[in-house]
Design a protein around this motif. Structure first.
Motif, mmCIF file in Angstrom:
data_model
loop_
_atom_site.group_PDB
_atom_site.id
_atom_site.type_symbol
_atom_site.label_atom_id
_atom_site.label_comp_id
_atom_site.label_asym_id
_atom_site.label_seq_id
_atom_site.Cartn_x
_atom_site.Cartn_y
_atom_site.Cartn_z
ATOM 1 N N GLU A 453 -10.349 21.777 15.073
ATOM 2 C CA GLU A 453 -10.669 21.145 16.327
ATOM 3 C C GLU A 453 -10.161 21.950 17.658
ATOM 4 O O GLU A 453 -11.076 22.327 18.419
ATOM 5 N N LEU A 454 -9.005 22.534 17.565
ATOM 6 C CA LEU A 454 -8.767 23.551 18.628
ATOM 7 C C LEU A 454 -9.667 24.323 18.893
ATOM 8 O O LEU A 454 -9.871 24.863 19.996
ATOM 9 N N ARG A 455 -9.971 25.312 17.631
ATOM 10 C CA ARG A 455 -10.830 26.342 17.774
ATOM 11 C C ARG A 455 -12.237 26.154 18.446
ATOM 12 O O ARG A 455 -12.840 26.657 19.049
ATOM 13 N N SER A 456 -12.750 24.915 17.910
ATOM 14 C CA SER A 456 -14.163 24.399 18.481
ATOM 15 C C SER A 456 -13.963 24.081 19.919
ATOM 16 O O SER A 456 -15.007 24.381 20.657
ATOM 17 N N ASP A 457 -12.725 23.533 20.476
ATOM 18 C CA ASP A 457 -12.560 23.339 21.692
ATOM 19 C C ASP A 457 -12.631 24.595 22.593
ATOM 20 O O ASP A 457 -13.133 24.659 23.447
ATOM 21 N N PHE A 458 -11.886 25.640 21.975
ATOM 22 C CA PHE A 458 -11.712 26.893 22.644
ATOM 23 C C PHE A 458 -13.155 27.356 22.901
ATOM 24 O O PHE A 458 -13.483 27.855 23.775
ATOM 25 N N LEU A 459 -13.848 27.471 21.672
ATOM 26 C CA LEU A 459 -15.001 28.163 21.678
ATOM 27 C C LEU A 459 -16.146 27.554 22.439
ATOM 28 O O LEU A 459 -16.966 28.027 23.226
ATOM 29 N N GLY A 460 -15.896 25.961 22.705
ATOM 30 C CA GLY A 460 -16.848 25.403 23.506
ATOM 31 C C GLY A 460 -16.629 25.756 24.890
ATOM 32 O O GLY A 460 -17.514 25.727 25.537
ATOM 33 N N GLU A 461 -15.385 25.922 25.318
ATOM 34 C CA GLU A 461 -14.980 26.004 26.491
ATOM 35 C C GLU A 461 -15.234 27.513 27.085
ATOM 36 O O GLU A 461 -15.537 27.835 28.231
ATOM 37 N N TYR A 462 -14.841 28.482 26.080
ATOM 38 C CA TYR A 462 -15.014 29.788 26.665
ATOM 39 C C TYR A 462 -16.082 30.521 26.011
ATOM 40 O O TYR A 462 -16.110 31.902 25.964
ATOM 41 N N PHE A 463 -17.122 29.952 25.500
ATOM 42 C CA PHE A 463 -18.135 30.973 24.395
ATOM 43 C C PHE A 463 -18.894 31.722 25.476
ATOM 44 O O PHE A 463 -19.213 33.029 24.849
ATOM 45 N N SER A 464 -19.228 30.907 26.668
ATOM 46 C CA SER A 464 -20.079 31.953 27.361
ATOM 47 C C SER A 464 -19.355 33.121 27.851
ATOM 48 O O SER A 464 -19.954 34.320 27.978
ATOM 49 N N ILE A 465 -18.049 32.999 28.253
ATOM 50 C CA ILE A 465 -17.218 34.074 28.523
ATOM 51 C C ILE A 465 -17.001 35.162 27.466
ATOM 52 O O ILE A 465 -17.357 36.400 27.739
ATOM 53 N N ILE A 466 -16.882 34.731 26.286
ATOM 54 C CA ILE A 466 -16.629 35.663 25.281
ATOM 55 C C ILE A 466 -17.861 36.294 24.852
ATOM 56 O O ILE A 466 -18.181 37.555 24.589
ATOM 57 N N ALA A 467 -19.139 35.831 24.886
ATOM 58 C CA ALA A 467 -20.302 36.108 24.627
ATOM 59 C C ALA A 467 -20.697 37.220 25.682
ATOM 60 O O ALA A 467 -21.297 38.458 25.474
ATOM 61 N N THR A 468 -20.313 37.051 26.882
ATOM 62 C CA THR A 468 -20.626 37.964 28.159
ATOM 63 C C THR A 468 -19.784 39.088 27.971
ATOM 64 O O THR A 468 -20.238 40.236 27.945
ATOM 65 N N VAL A 469 -18.549 38.886 27.712
ATOM 66 C CA VAL A 469 -17.718 39.892 27.381
ATOM 67 C C VAL A 469 -18.107 40.890 26.350
ATOM 68 O O VAL A 469 -18.184 42.098 26.359
ATOM 69 N N LEU A 470 -18.422 40.218 25.079
ATOM 70 C CA LEU A 470 -19.023 41.079 23.908
ATOM 71 C C LEU A 470 -20.237 41.801 24.418
ATOM 72 O O LEU A 470 -20.439 43.012 24.042
#
Lengths: 709, 909
Positions: A453-470
């Motif tokens: 759940e924590l990971r899911s929350d994290f990804l939900g919140e930061y997915f766009s940032i992570i994807a952008t950075v990648l």
């Protein structure tokens, strides 16, 4: 008239027993037995101490009158009316006590009406108060009214299904709400006899599985039934006790097999506890005698109590099969068990244990701690929990969270409290707090759910940032490469410098090269003399380091909650080096006979390079587990299997390449090496055994000599 | 040219070993060998060809080999010397081997068996028997033997009837009350032998031989027969003689024994032995009955009568219980036995017993792990700290003391039905020898053997009867008698005695306030080895560093000034670390520097910091100490294992630890320990084992009896006290309490046995005011409130045990029974406990307990009152409801305190 006289005699005896009944006043001391619970971690069961859960409050005995004493009692039962029924086997009677433990009446039966009891071993009372007795000595069941009047005798059942030499020895009996009677007959390995309400045999019920040893299984596999005729037949273990609750039959079997306690549904299938091993691993780790679970009972909250006669232990499990408490000791002290025979629990949660050796009944009262745990568990299962303060329940009376927190305060080790608090936090979506509690409870499954759940929350919140950075990084890399390419075109590289760094890089490249191109790589070791002992040592050191680092890097969830303190460094070191050493030695021996061209050094160096897949995969995989949950376990396992397969493939290629074998011969050598390794292991075990005996002999001899001198 | 020298003709004879130079011939040898150039010119003698050299020459010439004679001679000379040296060495070795073999053979054949361990004679009392006077006729009726004025103002007459084997004490007091005490109780009408119904002293129709025996004797006919243990009169070949002695009489029993043996030819033959013992019964100057069994009056037949030299197989005495039925009572009688089991236990005669048939038998000063071997941990039992017991009956009270060899005595108690006897009985049971289990071969079964040597001296016990028709005796009176007995025994060694002699002392004066001890003991746990870690890299869990202990002291000392701190598990590897290397203190705990710093801080803060010291249990292998010398052995060949109890309540397999031999500790470790503990800056010590663990040692190097062991312990405490401010012991066996300053973890319960019905503070009444004592840690119990109430009732200062880290960390250590101890969580509880202890117990610290009773019932009630010699009364109420007493209402789960007539309450729950 005769019956009246009999009644008068009964009443007289009853009166005498009332007068003689005495319960020793308890002294308030620490319990003379151990109190603990079994940690639910499957891989490394630990017993952890708890505050006292049950204290003995009464001892029911009839010490004054010779005829009043119980004699070899076999069974105790608490009726729906709260009365206590005891099968006083040695005295051929059923003794009934009121709920305040004073004598009520006894049932002996009468010769005249054929109801005379002979060695009654079990008593059961249905909701109407009808008393059903397993009249073991007369090989029948007898039914009495709730006042003790004879109603009916069920003779030995007969049926075509029953074998010709069927020997009916009813030891335990229960009856369900539909009127079906279930009987445990001594020595009948076919299962529990199920009789209709009129005593007709219906079928066998809940038969135990045959517990075969490994060699018996091999024998069955290799030989037909015909060929096996004349050998010893292995039968399923027989039940030694049954109990019925809510239509489920709870049955205990001797401790010589797993599933010592089963919960069987009306269809005869195991539910919930199927196959669970109820052995007390922490206890058996230190003591050799097998446990013998001889009775089971269930309370109103579906907590199950089983009793072990060997060590005099009572185990309490909740409705999900989690151990809540274990307590008891063998002995003759106050509250210690000597030949316990039966266990019961009443509406108030008091436990009654029939103690065979001194013919008494011990009554155990819950302590505050046990009450707290029970209350917390009940509230939790009823959904009454809230991590936040509840204005409707300021004292937290109906709040499992408050109670579990209190339990934790009383006993910091109590894993169930930690797990339950974690689960409450999880249900309230407070995942980081939940995760912390699951860590403390060493509960990998719980931790995985919270982390997911924590990971899911994290990804939900930061997915766009992570994807952008990648994406930015990827683009940056492409741009950087293109710029570097242009730069190199303008400024070509000179002669490459040779230094430690370049050598190291070359070595690592070669290492990877061999694992990717094993055909060339291993042949080069033999025929091009590429590779030295130093290389082998370096590879093995890297392997050991990565192995140890990977143990550390593996997440809590993927370590199955096991503490890092449990890592046995000595074992891990041996685990890294020993297989290599043994396989190389055996392989060299085998290939010497089979004209392999490889030298010992080639085998050793090649063998070391076979570990490269582990080096390449294990550590990154371990690091990746930090972001994985148990959901991704299959993926993790696949990668692990790939690394094993790769290593095995490299071993094969190494044998082929180093010794210059063709694939077929290499396969033969591979198999022979495996067999050789197995032989070495067996030989080692034998030599080890003999050596220890030799050492023991020398030590004993020296001791004897010192004794004499 | 090659200069390689090689051996040629490696032949049968060393003389044929020569050297040649490769590639040389006789012709060119002169060129190649400068030595040869001088041959035949410088020393004609040397050039004489010997038979030996000639033959060699000839042989060598034949073989075309050149020989350098001088070199050969030198070589031969070396060989001869070497040979001679080897011969000397071989001869020496042979002589040594032969001597060793002879020694071993001698030892094996002629003795050296472990059974012949020579015990030290130190501390063993072995007096000459009293001189005997005239004999007493065997058929004599009841005869007055002695009459002595007793301490009750009356007189005690000792009578004895040899014909009836009946001893009677006829006691009167100053008030004119009179009681006759019989050595065996009169039978009831239904129990009488009809033939003797009209006799002055009728016999029992059943078991009269057992009941009338003045002595219960244990003995074996041979070492392997398991032994006999019952009334001496049961032996039909027994010979009895009676003699007068000063103020009493002496009985001499002689028992002939015929043993059938088998010789090497499988022929059986009979051998006659006999043994005898003498028992003295006399009145002392106070009119108390003394029973003495002088060791010098125990005669075993030592004459060699055995043809096959199997001298182990002969009758030996094992044990004795004197006057076993002098306190016998019947079921339903009023009164009870008082045993010093744990805090003290009462066995009522009117409580029906659960049907068990075993006798209660417990050693004074606890189990001896050399002989008492348990398959499962014994969880039932507290142990016995005092060498005394009592009997309370209508108007009669008996206090019985074991005065000599008490460490080898047990208290024996039977109940109706036991041994088919119709009554309760209690007595001492002395053991000259112990039975033990051993194997004859490694894989064989265990057998029971009786010790061969016996080092014990005289057995002496004293029976103090008191009668008073107007008095309602209770266990408090027994306790007071015991207290007086031990005060006399301790003499003036005890520094507190002078202070205590005046029990009316005003404890509220400034001077006396300073004498008030610390009212709370705070155990601070430092570290324990981590069981999860492997042996290659063992790790230990540090629960509290020395710096953190300073913080705890800082946090508590100002608020709670009368507090002492015990530091547990400070040594190397923590609490279960090896005691032979304990001073290499781990840096994670704070190291030696940290410990010194802590002690300096304690000195500055005026805080009592005490080091808990494991004295005698060797966890792990005794590094730096020889197992053979340092470790206790049993009478077989094996070292005695000390095992920890697992959480599940069985002995842990991987805990084969050892006990250290007390003599080894005394000789090798004591002075170093004193020096090292001193160096670390400790001023106070809590010495483990000395007050709660006593054992025999069968290690030949250090053999020691229990009776001697306790004297060693006592001497160590005295030596430690010379250097340290205070020395405390655990549990509080009497010998240790006699010299220690404090007792820690004093028992506040009796054993959980069906033989004992009620716990009473017997031990506490005896010790209170003589020595300060503290309860076990409150936070180790499951019910804090009741534990505090019990401590207050028994006058025990409170103890808490804390750690700095959360106790979850102890999960995988041996110390995991401490599951609620984090200081942060407990600090409020500690503060509360301190306030209660300071308010209730501090004012009575130096006073004597003069009364203790159950207020709300005859026994086992909820409200108890303890009275002190300075007039203070303390009520405790364990019930859920308030209770009104004569002094005021005691709140539920609370305390009522009466000081100078004023009543106030303290809530605990």
């Amino acid at each position: 008239m005769r019956r009246n006289i009999s009644k008068f005699v009964c009443l007289s005896v009853a009166l005498a027993l009332v007068l003689s009944l005495f319960t020793i006043a308890p002294v308030s001391a620490a319990t003379p037995y151990s109190n603990y619970f079994m940690s639910s971690s499957d891989d490394y069961s630990w017993n952890l101490p708890t505050p006292e859960a049950y204290q003995i409050s009464k001892v029911i005995d009839f010490p004054d009158k010779e005829h009043g004493k119980l004699l070899d009692p076999e069974d105790i039962f608490i009726g729906p009316d709260g009365k206590i029924y005891i099968a006083d086997t040695g005295n051929n009677r059923i003794v009934i006590l009121k709920s305040d433990y004073t004598f009520d009446f006894e049932i002996t039966g009468f010769e005249e009406d054929g109801s005379k009891l002979s060695k009654p071993t079990c008593v059961f009372v249905d909701k109407d108060g009808t008393i059903l007795v397993a009249d073991y000595g007369n090989k029948r069941l007898v039914e009495f009214t709730k006042y003790g009047n004879f109603r009916y005798a069920y003779p030995t059942p007969s049926s075509d299904i029953l074998v010709d030499d069927f020997n009916y020895q009813p030891q335990r009996v229960v009856k369900d709400e539909k009127g079906y009677i279930y009987v445990c007959s001594v020595g009948d390995s076919n299962g529990i006899l199920m009789l209709s309400s009129d005593g007709e045999f219906r079928n066998y019920f809940g038969t135990n599985k045959v517990a075969l040893t490994f060699w018996e299984m091999v024998a069955r596999f290799l030989w037909s039934r015909e060929s096996r005729k004349g050998t010893v037949v292995t039968l399923p273990y027989t039940f030694n006790n049954i109990f019925i609750h809510d239509g489920y039959i709870y049955a205990t079997t001797t401790g010589y097999t797993s599933a010592q306690m089963r919960k069987i549904n009306p269809a005869g299938s195991d539910v919930l506890y199927a196959g669970k091993d109820f052995s007390d691993i922490g206890l058996l780790r230190n003591s050799a005698d097998l446990q013998n679970f001889i009775d089971v009972t269930v309370d109103k909250d579906l907590n199950t109590y089983i009793i072990d006669a060997t060590y005099g232990r009572v185990y309490e499990y909740d409705e999900w099969g989690r151990n809540l408490f274990a307590f008891g000791a063998v002995g003759t002290g106050y509250g210690q068990f000597s030949l316990p025979r039966s266990i019961e629990v009443d509406e108030n949660g008091r436990l009654y244990v029939l103690n065979g050796q001194n013919n008494t009944v011990y009554v155990f009262e819950q302590t505050e701690f046990a009450r707290l745990v029970h209350k917390a568990n009940k509230n939790y299962s009823d959904g009454k929990y809230e991590a936040a303060d509840n204005p409707d329940d300021p004292t937290g009376t109906d709040n499992a969270f408050v109670q579990w927190t209190e339990v934790k305060r009383e006993d910091n080790f109590y894993v169930l409290a930690l797990q339950s608090i974690g689960q409450i936090y999880w249900r309230e979506e407070r995942y980081s707090e939940a995760l912390q509690y699951f860590y403390d409870a060493e509960d990998a499954t719980g931790a995985s759910t919270a982390f997911e759940e924590l990971r899911s929350d994290f990804l939900g919140e930061y997915f766009s940032i992570i994807a952008t950075v990648l994406v930015v990084l990827l683009v940056g890399l492409v741009v950087f490469k293109s710029i570097m390419k242009r730069y190199r075109m303008k400024h070509p590289k000179g002669e490459p410098k040779v230094n430690f760094f370049t050598k190291t890089v070359a070595f690592l490249k070669n290492m990877v090269h061999i694992s990717i191109h094993p055909v060339d790589g291993f042949e080069d070791i033999r025929y091009e003399n590429k590779g030295t002992y130093l290389d082998a040592v370096i590879v093995m050191v890297i392997y050991i380091v990565t192995h140890i680092l990977s143990l550390y890097a593996t997440s809590f969830i993927y370590r199955n909650g096991e503490s890092l303190e449990f890592i046995d460094w000595g074992f891990e070191l041996l685990f890294c080096i020993l297989p290599w050493a043994v396989i190389c030695t055996v392989n060299y021996g085998v290939t010497t006979i089979l004209y392999g061209e490889g030298r010992f050094r080639d085998v050793v160096i090649g063998g070391a390079y076979c570990h490269v897949p582990f080096i390449l995969i294990q550590l990154p995989l371990a690091i990746i587990t930090q972001v994985l949950t148990l959901q991704e376990m299959p993926l993790y396992n696949i990668v692990q299997y790939i690394s094993y397969a790769w290593v095995i493939f490299l071993v094969f290629m190494c044998m082929k390449g180093v010794h210059g074998f063709n694939p077929l011969k290499a396969l033969l050598v591979f198999v022979l090496t495996a067999a050789g390794v197995a032989a070495v292991v067996v030989l080692f075990m034998i030599v080890r055994g003999l050596t220890s005996q030799l050492i023991d002999f020398i030590v004993q001899f020296a001791k004897e000599l010192s004794y004499l001198v | 040219m090659s200069k390689k020298i090689k051996k040629t003709e490696t032949d049968k004879d060393a003389a044929q070993v020569n050297t040649t130079i490769e590639g040389t011939t006789p012709e060119n040898a002169a060129e190649t060998n400068p030595v040869d150039k001088t041959q035949g010119t410088e020393n004609p003698e040397e050039n004489k060809p010997s038979l030996f050299s000639k033959s060699l020459d000839e042989e060598n010439v034949k073989r075309n080999v050149y020989v350098d004679k001088e070199e050969a001679e030198r070589f031969l000379e070396q060989q001869r010397k070497k040979k001679k040296r080897n011969r000397i060495i071989a001869t020496t070795i042979s002589v040594i081997v032969v001597l060793v073999a002879v020694f071993v053979v001698y030892k094996v054949i002629f003795g050296g068996n472990v059974g012949y361990i020579k015990w030290l004679r130190d501390y063993i009392v072995m007096n000459d028997p009293k001189p005997v006077g005239a004999g007493i006729d065997l058929d004599a009726g009841m005869t007055e033997i002695a009459k002595v004025k007793n301490s009750q103002g009356g007189e005690t007459i000792l009578k004895f009837s040899p014909a009836d084997q009946l001893l009677i004490l006829d006691i009167t007091n100053a008030k004119g009350d009179r009681k006759e005490i019989r050595s065996w109780p009169a039978p009831l009408e239904s129990e009488m032998d009809p033939a003797t119904k009209d006799d002055p002293y009728p016999k029992y129709k059943k078991n009269h031989d057992i009941i009338s025996s003045l002595v219960r004797l244990g003995w074996t006919a041979s070492n392997l027969d398991g032994g006999k243990d019952w009334g001496i009169n049961q032996n039909d070949k027994l010979t009895i003689e009676y003699y007068m002695i000063e103020n009493g009489f002496k009985v001499k029993y002689t028992i002939p024994v015929e043993i059938t043996k088998t010789n090497n030819m499988a022929e059986t033959y009979k051998v006659n032995y006999e043994f005898s013992i003498g028992v003295e019964f006399y009145l002392d100057e106070n009119g108390d009955l003394v029973v003495n069994v002088p060791k010098k009056d125990v005669h075993e037949d030592k004459e060699e009568k055995d043809y096959d030299n199997d001298s182990d197989e002969m009758p030996r005495v094992a044990s004795i219980a004197c006057l076993p039925f002098i306190s016998a009572k019947r079921q339903g009688d009023s009164g009870y036995y008082v045993t010093p089991d744990g805090s003290g236990g009462l066995t009522y005669f009117d409580v029906p017993r659960i049907s068990t048939y075993d006798e209660y038998q417990k050693r004074i000063y606890g189990y001896d792990d050399i002989f008492d071997v348990f398959n499962y941990p014994n969880m039932t039992n507290e142990t016995i700290s005092l060498p005394a017991f009592g009997t309370i009956d209508d108007e009669v009270m008996l206090t019985c003391f074991a005065t000599e060899s008490e460490a080898n005595a047990s208290i024996l108690m039977g109940k109706p039905g036991t041994k088919s006897l119709p009554f309760y009985y209690i007595s001492y049971y002395f053991k000259w020898r112990e039975f033990y289990q051993a194997k004859l071969s490694n894989g064989g079964s265990e057998y029971t053997f009786l010790e061969v040597p016996s080092g014990i001296g005289d057995f002496t016990m004293k029976y103090m009867f008191e009668i008073d028709s107007s008095k309602d005796y209770s266990y408090v009176d027994v306790a007071k008698n015991i207290r007086n007995f031990i005060i006399e025994k301790w003499g003036n060694d005890k520094k507190t005695l002078d202070y205590l002699k005046n029990s009316e002392v005003d404890v509220n004066t400034e001077e006396n306030k300073n004498k008030n001890p610390d009212v709370l003991n705070l155990k601070v746990f430092v570290a324990d080895i981590n069981r999860a870690s492997v042996s290659i890299f063992p790790t230990y869990k540090v629960m509290t560093t020395f710096g953190q202990i300073k913080d705890i002291i800082g946090d508590t000392k100002t608020v709670l000034p009368k507090i002492r701190y015990s530091v547990l598990g400070w040594q190397q590897n923590g609490y279960y670390g090896n005691i032979t290397r304990k001073y290499n203190i781990g840096l994670a705990m704070g190291g030696s520097g940290g410990l010194k710093d802590l002690n300096s801080y304690a000195a500055e803060s005026d805080a009592t910091v005490s080091a808990d010291v494991n004295m005698l249990i060797l966890y792990g292998n005794p590094k730096g100490a020889s197992l053979r010398q340092a470790v206790v052995k049993n009478p077989g060949t094996f070292y005695v294992n000390y095992k920890l109890v697992s959480t599940a309540g069985v002995f842990r397999r991987d805990s084969d630890y050892y006990y250290m031999s007390p003599r080894y500790y005394n000789n090798k470790m004591l002075s170093n320990d004193i020096k090292n503990l001193s160096k670390l800056g400790f001023k106070n010590l809590d010495l483990q084992q000395l007050g709660n663990l006593l054992y025999t040692d069968y290690n030949k190097e250090n053999a020691l009896l229990r009776q001697q062991g306790l004297e060693y312990y006592r001497s160590w405490i005295v030596k430690y006290k010379e250097v340290f401010d205070t020395v405390s012991v655990y549990y509080g066996y009497e010998y240790a309490a006699s010299v220690a300053d404090n007792i820690l973890d004093i028992p506040t319960e009796t054993s959980r046995l069906f033989s004992i019905d009620e716990s009473v503070p017997l031990l506490e009444i005896v010790y209170h005011g003589l020595v300060d004592y503290y309860s076990s840690a409150v936070n180790r119990s499951s019910d804090y409130t009741k534990t505090i109430l019990r401590s207050i009732e028994y006058g025990a200062f409170l103890t808490y045990e804390v750690t700095h880290e959360p106790t979850e960390e102890l999960r995988y250590t041996n110390y995991n029974s401490l599951f609620k101890a984090q200081y942060g969580e407990l600090s409020k509880d500690i503060q509360k406990g301190y306030v209660i202890a300071d308010k209730v117990l501090a004012p009575v610290a130096a006073a004597e307990i003069t009364g203790h009773r159950c207020v709300d019932g005859a026994r086992s009630g909820n409200v108890y009152c303890t009275e002190y010699s300075n007039g203070i009364k303390v009520y405790v109420n364990y019930g859920d409801e308030a209770f009104e007493t004569e002094d005021g209402v005691v709140p539920a789960l609370g305390i009522g305190l009466v000081t100078n007539g004023a009543f106030e309450t303290v809530n605990v729950g």
